[in-house]
Design a protein around this motif. Structure first.
Motif, PDB file in Angstrom:
ATOM      1  N   HIS A  49     -14.168  13.579   4.578  1.00 46.99           N
ATOM      2  CA  HIS A  49     -13.446  14.605   3.804  1.00 46.99           C
ATOM      3  C   HIS A  49     -13.930  14.749   2.362  1.00 46.99           C
ATOM      4  O   HIS A  49     -13.532  15.693   1.680  1.00 46.99           O
ATOM      5  N   THR A  50     -14.739  13.829   1.856  1.00 51.43           N
ATOM      6  CA  THR A  50     -15.249  13.834   0.478  1.00 51.43           C
ATOM      7  C   THR A  50     -14.176  14.207  -0.550  1.00 51.43           C
ATOM      8  O   THR A  50     -14.297  15.203  -1.263  1.00 51.43           O
ATOM      9  N   PRO A  51     -13.120  13.406  -0.641  1.00 52.95           N
ATOM     10  CA  PRO A  51     -12.048  13.724  -1.594  1.00 52.95           C
ATOM     11  C   PRO A  51     -12.449  13.447  -3.040  1.00 52.95           C
ATOM     12  O   PRO A  51     -13.354  12.652  -3.309  1.00 52.95           O
ATOM     13  N   ASP A  52     -11.753  14.109  -3.950  1.00 57.77           N
ATOM     14  CA  ASP A  52     -11.891  13.799  -5.375  1.00 57.77           C
ATOM     15  C   ASP A  52     -10.948  12.679  -5.776  1.00 57.77           C
ATOM     16  O   ASP A  52     -11.256  11.878  -6.652  1.00 57.77           O
ATOM     17  N   VAL A  53      -9.760  12.663  -5.150  1.00 59.93           N
ATOM     18  CA  VAL A  53      -8.723  11.672  -5.468  1.00 59.93           C
ATOM     19  C   VAL A  53      -8.108  11.170  -4.168  1.00 59.93           C
ATOM     20  O   VAL A  53      -7.816  11.968  -3.267  1.00 59.93           O
ATOM     21  N   VAL A  54      -7.914   9.860  -4.086  1.00 59.45           N
ATOM     22  CA  VAL A  54      -7.227   9.245  -2.947  1.00 59.45           C
ATOM     23  C   VAL A  54      -5.851   8.776  -3.412  1.00 59.45           C
ATOM     24  O   VAL A  54      -5.737   8.053  -4.412  1.00 59.45           O
ATOM     25  N   LEU A  55      -4.795   9.207  -2.709  1.00 55.26           N
ATOM     26  CA  LEU A  55      -3.456   8.661  -2.929  1.00 55.26           C
ATOM     27  C   LEU A  55      -3.286   7.501  -1.969  1.00 55.26           C
ATOM     28  O   LEU A  55      -3.257   7.692  -0.752  1.00 55.26           O
ATOM     29  N   MET A  56      -3.152   6.290  -2.488  1.00 61.59           N
ATOM     30  CA  MET A  56      -3.244   5.070  -1.689  1.00 61.59           C
ATOM     31  C   MET A  56      -1.942   4.280  -1.662  1.00 61.59           C
ATOM     32  O   MET A  56      -1.431   3.862  -2.701  1.00 61.59           O
ATOM     33  N   ASP A  57      -1.418   4.080  -0.462  1.00 60.75           N
ATOM     34  CA  ASP A  57      -0.288   3.177  -0.288  1.00 60.75           C
ATOM     35  C   ASP A  57      -0.765   1.741  -0.457  1.00 60.75           C
ATOM     36  O   ASP A  57      -1.953   1.445  -0.283  1.00 60.75           O
ATOM     37  N   LEU A  58       0.143   0.819  -0.796  1.00 53.39           N
ATOM     38  CA  LEU A  58      -0.246  -0.578  -0.949  1.00 53.39           C
ATOM     39  C   LEU A  58      -0.075  -1.386   0.331  1.00 53.39           C
ATOM     40  O   LEU A  58      -0.991  -2.073   0.763  1.00 53.39           O
ATOM     41  N   CYS A  59       1.103  -1.334   0.920  1.00 54.36           N
ATOM     42  CA  CYS A  59       1.419  -2.198   2.056  1.00 54.36           C
ATOM     43  C   CYS A  59       1.162  -1.461   3.369  1.00 54.36           C
ATOM     44  O   CYS A  59       1.934  -0.588   3.760  1.00 54.36           O
ATOM     45  N   MET A  60       0.075  -1.830   4.032  1.00 49.48           N
ATOM     46  CA  MET A  60      -0.268  -1.257   5.332  1.00 49.48           C
ATOM     47  C   MET A  60      -0.569  -2.383   6.310  1.00 49.48           C
ATOM     48  O   MET A  60      -0.844  -3.511   5.907  1.00 49.48           O
ATOM     49  N   LYS A  61      -0.519  -2.102   7.582  1.00 47.62           N
ATOM     50  CA  LYS A  61      -0.505  -3.155   8.596  1.00 47.62           C
ATOM     51  C   LYS A  61      -1.813  -3.928   8.695  1.00 47.62           C
ATOM     52  O   LYS A  61      -1.829  -5.149   8.829  1.00 47.62           O
ATOM     53  N   ARG A  62      -2.952  -3.250   8.658  1.00 46.78           N
ATOM     54  CA  ARG A  62      -4.221  -3.926   8.921  1.00 46.78           C
ATOM     55  C   ARG A  62      -4.985  -4.270   7.638  1.00 46.78           C
ATOM     56  O   ARG A  62      -5.409  -5.411   7.456  1.00 46.78           O
ATOM     57  N   VAL A  63      -5.187  -3.297   6.768  1.00 47.83           N
ATOM     58  CA  VAL A  63      -5.884  -3.529   5.490  1.00 47.83           C
ATOM     59  C   VAL A  63      -5.021  -2.959   4.375  1.00 47.83           C
ATOM     60  O   VAL A  63      -4.665  -1.774   4.401  1.00 47.83           O
ATOM     61  N   ASP A  64      -4.664  -3.791   3.412  1.00 45.69           N
ATOM     62  CA  ASP A  64      -3.773  -3.327   2.346  1.00 45.69           C
ATOM     63  C   ASP A  64      -4.498  -2.402   1.370  1.00 45.69           C
ATOM     64  O   ASP A  64      -5.727  -2.314   1.349  1.00 45.69           O
ATOM     65  N   GLY A  65      -3.703  -1.728   0.557  1.00 44.45           N
ATOM     66  CA  GLY A  65      -4.247  -0.727  -0.346  1.00 44.45           C
ATOM     67  C   GLY A  65      -5.136  -1.286  -1.443  1.00 44.45           C
ATOM     68  O   GLY A  65      -6.040  -0.595  -1.919  1.00 44.45           O
ATOM     69  N   ILE A  66      -4.897  -2.527  -1.850  1.00 34.74           N
ATOM     70  CA  ILE A  66      -5.747  -3.116  -2.886  1.00 34.74           C
ATOM     71  C   ILE A  66      -7.154  -3.358  -2.346  1.00 34.74           C
ATOM     72  O   ILE A  66      -8.154  -3.007  -2.987  1.00 34.74           O
ATOM     73  N   ALA A  67      -7.247  -3.936  -1.147  1.00 27.13           N
ATOM     74  CA  ALA A  67      -8.560  -4.157  -0.534  1.00 27.13           C
ATOM     75  C   ALA A  67      -9.262  -2.830  -0.268  1.00 27.13           C
ATOM     76  O   ALA A  67     -10.470  -2.697  -0.503  1.00 27.13           O
ATOM     77  N   ALA A  68      -8.508  -1.849   0.208  1.00 32.98           N
ATOM     78  CA  ALA A  68      -9.103  -0.533   0.479  1.00 32.98           C
ATOM     79  C   ALA A  68      -9.574   0.137  -0.794  1.00 32.98           C
ATOM     80  O   ALA A  68     -10.643   0.763  -0.836  1.00 32.98           O
ATOM     81  N   THR A  69      -8.808  -0.002  -1.877  1.00 30.35           N
ATOM     82  CA  THR A  69      -9.203   0.571  -3.164  1.00 30.35           C
ATOM     83  C   THR A  69     -10.490  -0.069  -3.671  1.00 30.35           C
ATOM     84  O   THR A  69     -11.399   0.621  -4.147  1.00 30.35           O
ATOM     85  N   ARG A  70     -10.575  -1.383  -3.552  1.00 32.87           N
ATOM     86  CA  ARG A  70     -11.766  -2.093  -4.013  1.00 32.87           C
ATOM     87  C   ARG A  70     -13.016  -1.591  -3.276  1.00 32.87           C
ATOM     88  O   ARG A  70     -14.069  -1.364  -3.884  1.00 32.87           O
ATOM     89  N   LYS A  71     -12.902  -1.391  -1.967  1.00 30.26           N
ATOM     90  CA  LYS A  71     -14.039  -0.927  -1.178  1.00 30.26           C
ATOM     91  C   LYS A  71     -14.414   0.514  -1.532  1.00 30.26           C
ATOM     92  O   LYS A  71     -15.587   0.854  -1.645  1.00 30.26           O
ATOM     93  N   VAL A  72     -13.408   1.353  -1.708  1.00 27.92           N
ATOM     94  CA  VAL A  72     -13.665   2.756  -2.048  1.00 27.92           C
ATOM     95  C   VAL A  72     -14.355   2.867  -3.401  1.00 27.92           C
ATOM     96  O   VAL A  72     -15.346   3.586  -3.561  1.00 27.92           O
TER      97      VAL A  72
END
Length: 217
Positions: A49-72
């Motif tokens: 989707h090539t977004p400009d901004v990601v709205l990221m939840d923190l608590c998710m079942k498999r990978v949390d939002g902090i880890a996902a943010t770091r990778k992004v």
């Protein structure tokens, strides 16, 4: 930006994703490009989707939002990230910002404020919910390493860059910094880019946190 800002919504609650999508798709200059239901779906969704901004939840079942943010944020040409959560503990806030998030908002934030945050973060201006800002700054130094380490990092900067760091830590915009330090806005942007490179930081929020660690603000 001349085109609409593209938004990726990441949340494991389908109702939250649907509500945010309905709200944002009706806003001029903003388009919801896609959704993801967990942190492990974010990388593929960003590619698609090539977004400009990601709205990221923190608590998710498999990978949390902090880890996902770091990778992004480690990706080339990474989109900005705003964490949007119900959990406002000091640890969550600091971990999210140090992972590269450009904003941290609570899910009960009023829709106009979420829209304003998206627009500001998209151009590099960090955003925090007002009620958590003071508490965050009071705790920043205890979470980020020693005072001596922060001071040593800042010693690698030129005197002019040091002045820009102080102004950024005070929450000043590029235009305000330019007026205060008698320089052009492009020069301010160049200094900020140099500071980020020298200090191996990701965004203005991390500059402000380092300044607080060093006792400058």
């Amino acid at each position: 930006m001349s085109r609409a800002l593209r938004i990726l919504i990441v949340d494991d609650d389908a109702l939250v994703r649907g509500g945010l999508s309905m709200m944002l798709d009706g806003v001029d200059g903003i388009s919801v490009a896609g959704e993801a239901a967990d942190g492990d779906e974010v990388a593929a969704a960003v590619d698609r989707h090539t977004p400009d901004v990601v709205l990221m939840d923190l608590c998710m079942k498999r990978v949390d939002g902090i880890a996902a943010t770091r990778k992004v944020r480690a990706r080339p040409h990474a989109p900005e990230v705003i964490v949007l959560t119900t959990f406002d503990s000091d640890e969550n806030i600091l971990h999210a910002l140090r992972a590269g998030a450009g904003g941290f908002l609570l899910k009960d934030t009023a829709p106009p404020e979420i829209v304003d945050a998206i627009r500001k973060v998209a151009v590099g201006d960090p955003i925090l919910s007002p009620r958590i800002t003071r508490r965050l700054m009071d705790r920043a130094a205890t979470q980020a390493g020693t005072y001596e380490q922060a001071r040593a990092s800042l010693e690698t900067l030129s005197p002019r860059e040091h002045e820009v760091v102080v102004a950024v830590s005070e929450g000043r915009s590029n235009a305000e910094i330019a007026a205060r330090l008698y320089m052009s806005v492009p020069t301010v942007k160049a200094h900020i880019s140099s500071i980020l490179t020298k200090l191996t930081l990701d965004n203005r929020t991390q500059i402000a946190l380092l300044a607080h660690d060093a006792g400058l603000a």
